[in-house]
Scaffold this motif. Structure first.
Motif, PDB file in Angstrom:
ATOM      1  N   UNK A   8      -8.772  -8.668  51.934  1.00 14.28           N
ATOM      2  CA  UNK A   8      -8.236  -9.509  53.012  1.00 14.28           C
ATOM      3  C   UNK A   8      -8.955  -9.265  54.333  1.00 14.28           C
ATOM      4  N   UNK A   9      -9.233  -8.007  54.637  1.00 13.67           N
ATOM      5  CA  UNK A   9      -9.954  -7.694  55.870  1.00 13.67           C
ATOM      6  C   UNK A   9     -11.368  -8.275  55.830  1.00 13.67           C
ATOM      7  N   UNK A  10     -12.007  -8.235  54.668  1.00  8.69           N
ATOM      8  CA  UNK A  10     -13.361  -8.787  54.540  1.00  8.69           C
ATOM      9  C   UNK A  10     -13.360 -10.293  54.779  1.00  8.69           C
ATOM     10  N   UNK A  15     -16.224 -14.586  59.228  1.00  6.44           N
ATOM     11  CA  UNK A  15     -16.756 -15.530  60.224  1.00  6.44           C
ATOM     12  C   UNK A  15     -17.399 -14.858  61.437  1.00  6.44           C
ATOM     13  N   UNK A  16     -17.104 -13.602  61.682  1.00  2.00           N
ATOM     14  CA  UNK A  16     -17.586 -12.924  62.885  1.00  2.00           C
ATOM     15  C   UNK A  16     -19.090 -12.835  63.025  1.00  2.00           C
ATOM     16  N   UNK A  17     -19.805 -12.276  62.053  1.00  2.00           N
ATOM     17  CA  UNK A  17     -21.255 -12.145  62.223  1.00  2.00           C
ATOM     18  C   UNK A  17     -21.981 -13.463  62.475  1.00  2.00           C
ATOM     19  N   UNK A  18     -21.682 -14.557  61.743  1.00  4.04           N
ATOM     20  CA  UNK A  18     -22.380 -15.807  62.054  1.00  4.04           C
ATOM     21  C   UNK A  18     -22.106 -16.301  63.475  1.00  4.04           C
ATOM     22  N   UNK A  19     -20.876 -16.096  63.953  1.00  3.04           N
ATOM     23  CA  UNK A  19     -20.560 -16.516  65.318  1.00  3.04           C
ATOM     24  C   UNK A  19     -21.350 -15.701  66.332  1.00  3.04           C
ATOM     25  N   UNK A  20     -21.777 -14.500  65.947  1.00  2.00           N
ATOM     26  CA  UNK A  20     -22.570 -13.648  66.825  1.00  2.00           C
ATOM     27  C   UNK A  20     -24.069 -13.832  66.580  1.00  2.00           C
ATOM     28  N   UNK A  21     -24.421 -14.824  65.741  1.00  2.00           N
ATOM     29  CA  UNK A  21     -25.829 -15.104  65.486  1.00  2.00           C
ATOM     30  C   UNK A  21     -26.426 -14.300  64.334  1.00  2.00           C
ATOM     31  N   UNK A  22     -25.602 -13.627  63.558  1.00  3.24           N
ATOM     32  CA  UNK A  22     -26.083 -12.836  62.424  1.00  3.24           C
ATOM     33  C   UNK A  22     -25.868 -13.657  61.157  1.00  3.24           C
ATOM     34  N   UNK A  23     -26.949 -14.000  60.443  1.00  3.99           N
ATOM     35  CA  UNK A  23     -26.771 -14.800  59.230  1.00  3.99           C
ATOM     36  C   UNK A  23     -26.035 -14.010  58.144  1.00  3.99           C
ATOM     37  N   UNK A  24     -25.092 -14.655  57.514  1.00  4.34           N
ATOM     38  CA  UNK A  24     -24.354 -14.028  56.416  1.00  4.34           C
ATOM     39  C   UNK A  24     -24.242 -15.007  55.262  1.00  4.34           C
TER      40      UNK A  24
END
Length: 63
Positions: A8-10, A15-24
């Protein structure tokens, strides 16, 4: 991993890393648990390993 203790935490974190510009590239494997890819004889484990390898090959190289 569907049965991973931090599943659940994952999902919440995803959505966090892509919003910060980190591709996931999130992947989900129903019925699996944390570390299940170590069961190399299982079809789902082989699929996990193949998908993870493909994702790493698509990742941009750090310069």
């Amino acid at each position: 991993m569907e049965l991973c203790p931090n599943h659940d935490e994952d999902i919440t974190y995803a959505p966090g890393p892509p919003q910060a510009g980190v591709p996931t590239e999130p992947h989900q494997w129903p019925g699996t648990f944390h570390g299940s890819q170590a069961l190399l004889y299982a079809e789902v484990s082989q699929r996990q390993i193949a998908e993870l390898g493909a994702a790493l090959r698509r990742a941009p190289a750090d310069e």
